[in-house]
Design a protein around this motif. Structure first.
Motif, PDB file in Angstrom:
ATOM      1  N   PRO A 133       0.783  -1.034  -0.116  1.00  0.00           N
ATOM      2  CA  PRO A 133       0.635   0.155  -0.086  1.00  0.00           C
ATOM      3  C   PRO A 133       1.073   1.368  -0.405  1.00  0.00           C
ATOM      4  CG  PRO A 133       0.168  -1.384   2.196  1.00  0.00           C
ATOM      5  CD  PRO A 133       1.112  -2.118   1.229  1.00  0.00           C
ATOM      6  N   VAL A 134       0.059   2.561  -0.968  1.00  0.00           N
ATOM      7  CA  VAL A 134       1.363   3.399  -0.372  1.00  0.00           C
ATOM      8  C   VAL A 134       0.495   4.506   0.299  1.00  0.00           C
ATOM      9  CG1 VAL A 134       0.921   5.616  -2.275  1.00  0.00           C
ATOM     10  CG2 VAL A 134       1.427   3.275  -3.020  1.00  0.00           C
ATOM     11  N   GLU A 135       1.032   4.783   0.615  1.00  0.00           N
ATOM     12  CA  GLU A 135       0.910   5.515   2.842  1.00  0.00           C
ATOM     13  C   GLU A 135       0.715   7.519   1.804  1.00  0.00           C
ATOM     14  OE1 GLU A 135       5.415   7.095   2.174  1.00  0.00           O
ATOM     15  OE2 GLU A 135       4.099   5.169   1.215  1.00  0.00           O
ATOM     16  N   LEU A 136       0.028   8.234   2.528  1.00  0.00           N
ATOM     17  CA  LEU A 136      -0.326   9.531   1.972  1.00  0.00           C
ATOM     18  C   LEU A 136       0.592   9.893   2.254  1.00  0.00           C
ATOM     19  CD1 LEU A 136      -4.361   9.555   2.888  1.00  0.00           C
ATOM     20  CD2 LEU A 136      -3.101   9.670   1.158  1.00  0.00           C
ATOM     21  N   TYR A 137       1.357  11.185   1.226  1.00  0.00           N
ATOM     22  CA  TYR A 137       2.221  11.822   1.696  1.00  0.00           C
ATOM     23  C   TYR A 137       1.612  13.391   0.932  1.00  0.00           C
ATOM     24  CZ  TYR A 137       3.707   9.626  -2.895  1.00  0.00           C
ATOM     25  OH  TYR A 137       3.814   9.539  -4.915  1.00  0.00           O
ATOM     26  N   LEU A 138       2.627  14.197   0.677  1.00  0.00           N
ATOM     27  CA  LEU A 138       2.993  15.713   0.092  1.00  0.00           C
ATOM     28  C   LEU A 138       2.931  15.261  -1.068  1.00  0.00           C
ATOM     29  CD1 LEU A 138       3.008  17.825   3.389  1.00  0.00           C
ATOM     30  CD2 LEU A 138       0.881  17.413   2.034  1.00  0.00           C
ATOM     31  N   ALA A 139       2.567  15.606  -2.502  1.00  0.00           N
ATOM     32  CA  ALA A 139       3.300  15.854  -3.233  1.00  0.00           C
ATOM     33  C   ALA A 139       4.473  17.111  -3.410  1.00  0.00           C
ATOM     34  CB  ALA A 139       2.003  16.488  -4.773  1.00  0.00           C
ATOM     35  N   ALA A 140       4.993  16.094  -4.659  1.00  0.00           N
ATOM     36  CA  ALA A 140       6.446  17.328  -4.346  1.00  0.00           C
ATOM     37  C   ALA A 140       5.943  18.729  -4.524  1.00  0.00           C
ATOM     38  CB  ALA A 140       7.727  17.181  -5.740  1.00  0.00           C
ATOM     39  N   LYS A 144       3.984  21.673   4.131  1.00  0.00           N
ATOM     40  CA  LYS A 144       3.286  21.037   5.047  1.00  0.00           C
ATOM     41  C   LYS A 144       2.227  21.679   5.443  1.00  0.00           C
ATOM     42  CE  LYS A 144       7.657  18.393   6.355  1.00  0.00           C
ATOM     43  NZ  LYS A 144       8.911  18.112   7.394  1.00  0.00           N
ATOM     44  N   GLY A 145       2.761  23.082   5.630  1.00  0.00           N
ATOM     45  CA  GLY A 145       1.382  23.714   6.390  1.00  0.00           C
ATOM     46  C   GLY A 145      -0.047  23.955   5.454  1.00  0.00           C
ATOM     47  N   HIS A 146       0.195  23.601   4.072  1.00  0.00           N
ATOM     48  CA  HIS A 146      -0.477  24.217   3.187  1.00  0.00           C
ATOM     49  C   HIS A 146      -1.049  22.484   2.725  1.00  0.00           C
ATOM     50  CE1 HIS A 146       2.263  27.062   1.005  1.00  0.00           C
ATOM     51  NE2 HIS A 146       1.600  27.708   1.770  1.00  0.00           N
ATOM     52  N   GLY A 147      -0.933  21.171   3.057  1.00  0.00           N
ATOM     53  CA  GLY A 147      -1.762  20.107   3.228  1.00  0.00           C
ATOM     54  C   GLY A 147      -2.287  20.300   4.638  1.00  0.00           C
ATOM     55  N   MET A 148      -2.014  20.536   5.616  1.00  0.00           N
ATOM     56  CA  MET A 148      -2.200  20.866   7.084  1.00  0.00           C
ATOM     57  C   MET A 148      -4.255  21.333   6.904  1.00  0.00           C
ATOM     58  SD  MET A 148      -1.763  21.684  11.000  1.00  0.00           S
ATOM     59  CE  MET A 148      -2.541  23.593  10.531  1.00  0.00           C
ATOM     60  N   LEU A 149      -3.746  22.447   6.117  1.00  0.00           N
ATOM     61  CA  LEU A 149      -5.073  23.503   5.505  1.00  0.00           C
ATOM     62  C   LEU A 149      -5.714  22.559   5.090  1.00  0.00           C
ATOM     63  CD1 LEU A 149      -5.551  26.448   6.065  1.00  0.00           C
ATOM     64  CD2 LEU A 149      -4.492  27.139   4.265  1.00  0.00           C
ATOM     65  N   LEU A 150      -5.554  22.452   4.052  1.00  0.00           N
ATOM     66  CA  LEU A 150      -6.153  21.819   2.815  1.00  0.00           C
ATOM     67  C   LEU A 150      -6.542  20.473   3.987  1.00  0.00           C
ATOM     68  CD1 LEU A 150      -7.016  21.261   0.000  1.00  0.00           C
ATOM     69  CD2 LEU A 150      -4.831  19.895  -0.303  1.00  0.00           C
ATOM     70  N   GLU A 151      -6.553  19.811   4.086  1.00  0.00           N
ATOM     71  CA  GLU A 151      -6.897  18.242   5.126  1.00  0.00           C
ATOM     72  C   GLU A 151      -8.025  19.424   6.301  1.00  0.00           C
ATOM     73  OE1 GLU A 151      -6.795  15.295   5.096  1.00  0.00           O
ATOM     74  OE2 GLU A 151      -6.134  15.175   3.574  1.00  0.00           O
ATOM     75  N   ARG A 217       5.594   9.413   6.463  1.00  0.00           N
ATOM     76  CA  ARG A 217       6.066  10.563   6.328  1.00  0.00           C
ATOM     77  C   ARG A 217       5.090  11.754   6.751  1.00  0.00           C
ATOM     78  NH1 ARG A 217       8.047  10.783  -0.191  1.00  0.00           N
ATOM     79  NH2 ARG A 217       6.559   8.837   0.370  1.00  0.00           N
ATOM     80  N   HIS A 218       5.555  12.850   6.988  1.00  0.00           N
ATOM     81  CA  HIS A 218       4.109  13.753   7.141  1.00  0.00           C
ATOM     82  C   HIS A 218       2.817  13.042   7.716  1.00  0.00           C
ATOM     83  CE1 HIS A 218       6.021  15.139   2.381  1.00  0.00           C
ATOM     84  NE2 HIS A 218       6.538  15.733   3.902  1.00  0.00           N
ATOM     85  N   HIS A 219       2.621  12.517   7.902  1.00  0.00           N
ATOM     86  CA  HIS A 219       1.727  11.887   8.744  1.00  0.00           C
ATOM     87  C   HIS A 219       0.752  12.635   9.759  1.00  0.00           C
ATOM     88  CE1 HIS A 219      -0.906   8.282   9.617  1.00  0.00           C
ATOM     89  NE2 HIS A 219      -0.878   8.145  10.789  1.00  0.00           N
ATOM     90  N   TRP A 220       2.056  13.154  10.551  1.00  0.00           N
ATOM     91  CA  TRP A 220       0.732  14.115  11.163  1.00  0.00           C
ATOM     92  C   TRP A 220      -0.503  14.783  10.650  1.00  0.00           C
ATOM     93  CZ3 TRP A 220       1.062  19.258  11.175  1.00  0.00           C
ATOM     94  CH2 TRP A 220       2.078  19.740   9.941  1.00  0.00           C
ATOM     95  N   ILE A 221      -0.049  15.099   9.331  1.00  0.00           N
ATOM     96  CA  ILE A 221      -1.051  16.211   8.967  1.00  0.00           C
ATOM     97  C   ILE A 221      -2.071  15.707   9.026  1.00  0.00           C
ATOM     98  CG2 ILE A 221      -1.566  16.963   6.877  1.00  0.00           C
ATOM     99  CD1 ILE A 221       1.464  17.239   6.041  1.00  0.00           C
ATOM    100  N   TYR A 222      -2.422  14.575   8.028  1.00  0.00           N
ATOM    101  CA  TYR A 222      -3.480  13.580   8.028  1.00  0.00           C
ATOM    102  C   TYR A 222      -3.675  13.735  10.097  1.00  0.00           C
ATOM    103  CZ  TYR A 222      -1.141  13.140   3.718  1.00  0.00           C
ATOM    104  OH  TYR A 222      -0.686  13.024   2.988  1.00  0.00           O
ATOM    105  N   TRP A 223      -3.759  13.898  10.832  1.00  0.00           N
ATOM    106  CA  TRP A 223      -4.562  13.854  12.151  1.00  0.00           C
ATOM    107  C   TRP A 223      -4.493  14.871  12.610  1.00  0.00           C
ATOM    108  CZ3 TRP A 223      -5.968   9.456  15.422  1.00  0.00           C
ATOM    109  CH2 TRP A 223      -5.534   8.470  14.760  1.00  0.00           C
ATOM    110  N   VAL A 224      -3.824  16.526  12.324  1.00  0.00           N
ATOM    111  CA  VAL A 224      -3.736  17.231  13.017  1.00  0.00           C
ATOM    112  C   VAL A 224      -4.909  18.250  12.212  1.00  0.00           C
ATOM    113  CG1 VAL A 224      -2.752  19.579  13.867  1.00  0.00           C
ATOM    114  CG2 VAL A 224      -2.207  17.750  13.951  1.00  0.00           C
ATOM    115  N   GLY A 225      -4.924  18.068  10.894  1.00  0.00           N
ATOM    116  CA  GLY A 225      -5.918  18.875   9.937  1.00  0.00           C
ATOM    117  C   GLY A 225      -7.274  18.500  10.278  1.00  0.00           C
ATOM    118  N   PRO A 226      -7.113  17.225  10.012  1.00  0.00           N
ATOM    119  CA  PRO A 226      -8.718  16.592  10.184  1.00  0.00           C
ATOM    120  C   PRO A 226      -9.327  16.745  11.918  1.00  0.00           C
ATOM    121  CG  PRO A 226      -7.707  14.972   8.814  1.00  0.00           C
ATOM    122  CD  PRO A 226      -6.201  15.886   9.394  1.00  0.00           C
TER     123      PRO A 226
END
Length: 259
Positions: A133-140, A144-151, A217-226
């Motif tokens: 499985p491919v874990e979720l991560y930010l595109a190139a 990180k702040g943008h990813g968290m805000l998007l979530e 990688r970047h996993h905290w974004i998918y907790w903090v943002g949501p």
């Protein structure tokens, strides 16, 4: 005009003894999260299998959005009469800060949702001959702040939709459409956020692949943002949208007379 009903914030509520018990409700959340995550992650496996030599086509994003949105709608419909059909720690958190579930019930739900996601990913590996499985991560190029805000923004819309269709005391027969409405906004948000950060909107959806592959990688974004987005949606809808004089029965899980 009826007197306002106080919101019930508690570790555990006395009235929960008359509703489906924690174990059955948590089991419903586990199974429903499995039902959601298996197609949501499995659709990516399918694309990798079909386009192993050429890479995923742009249309693959639509396939993932449809698989995710439809499976989420089905998973919610399967559990809404037992547990409220959260299928998402962010929805549970939004209901918790809005005073709709007790803390102990939220903890049970979170554990069940995470376990359901893990089981789905493990089974996918078994039935796909060990595909990873491919874990979720930010595109190139994405911060990180943008990813968290998007979530945060996407999950806000998701939980707000859930609150409006499944929790609002004025919802009437609208609760029947709650799974479809939430599934549609989930699919729509994947079309927007998928290319940027994978569009999780659900910590359990991100946790299963990350744990099985042990890639954080970047996993905290998918907790903090949501979780922030879910909390904001719950607070805003609960305190600004629902009239203070509206009846406030315990909504999660649905009261016995509702099913």
């Amino acid at each position: 005009m009826s007197a306002p009903t106080a919101r019930a914030y508690a570790f555990r509520r006395a009235d929960e003894a008359t509703q489906p018990d924690f174990v059955r409700a948590a089991l419903a959340e586990l199974i429903s999260t499995f039902i959601f995550v298996f197609p949501a992650v499995g659709s990516i496996f399918a694309l990798d299998k079909m386009y192993a030599h050429t890479g995923r086509p742009a249309s693959g994003l639509l396939a993932v959005a449809l698989a995710s949105g439809l499976s989420l709608a089905a998973a919610m419909a399967a559990s809404i009469n037992v547990s409220g059909g959260h299928v998402n720690p962010a929805i549970t958190f939004g209901a918790l800060v809005g005073g709709r579930v007790s803390l102990i019930r939220a903890i049970y739900y979170w554990a069940a949702q995470l376990l359901g996601s893990i089981m789905a990913v493990i089974l996918l590996r078994l039935v796909t001959a060990g595909m990873r499985p491919v874990e979720l991560y930010l595109a190139a190029g994405e911060g990180k702040g943008h990813g968290m805000l998007l979530e945060l923004v996407m999950t806000y819309g998701l939980v707000y939709t859930y609150y409006a269709t499944a929790i609002d005391p004025r919802r009437g027969s609208m609760w029947i459409l709650a799974p479809l409405a939430v599934g549609l906004i989930f699919a729509a948000n994947i079309l927007v956020g998928g290319p940027f950060d994978g569009a999780a909107m659900n910590p359990a959806r991100a946790f299963g692949p990350a744990l099985v592959e042990w890639r954080w990688r970047h996993h905290w974004i998918y907790w903090v943002g949501p979780l922030i987005g879910g909390a904001l949606a719950g607070l805003i809808y609960e305190f600004l949208i629902i009239p203070i004089e509206a009846p406030h029965p315990t909504q999660q899980p649905l009261a016995a007379e509702d099913y």
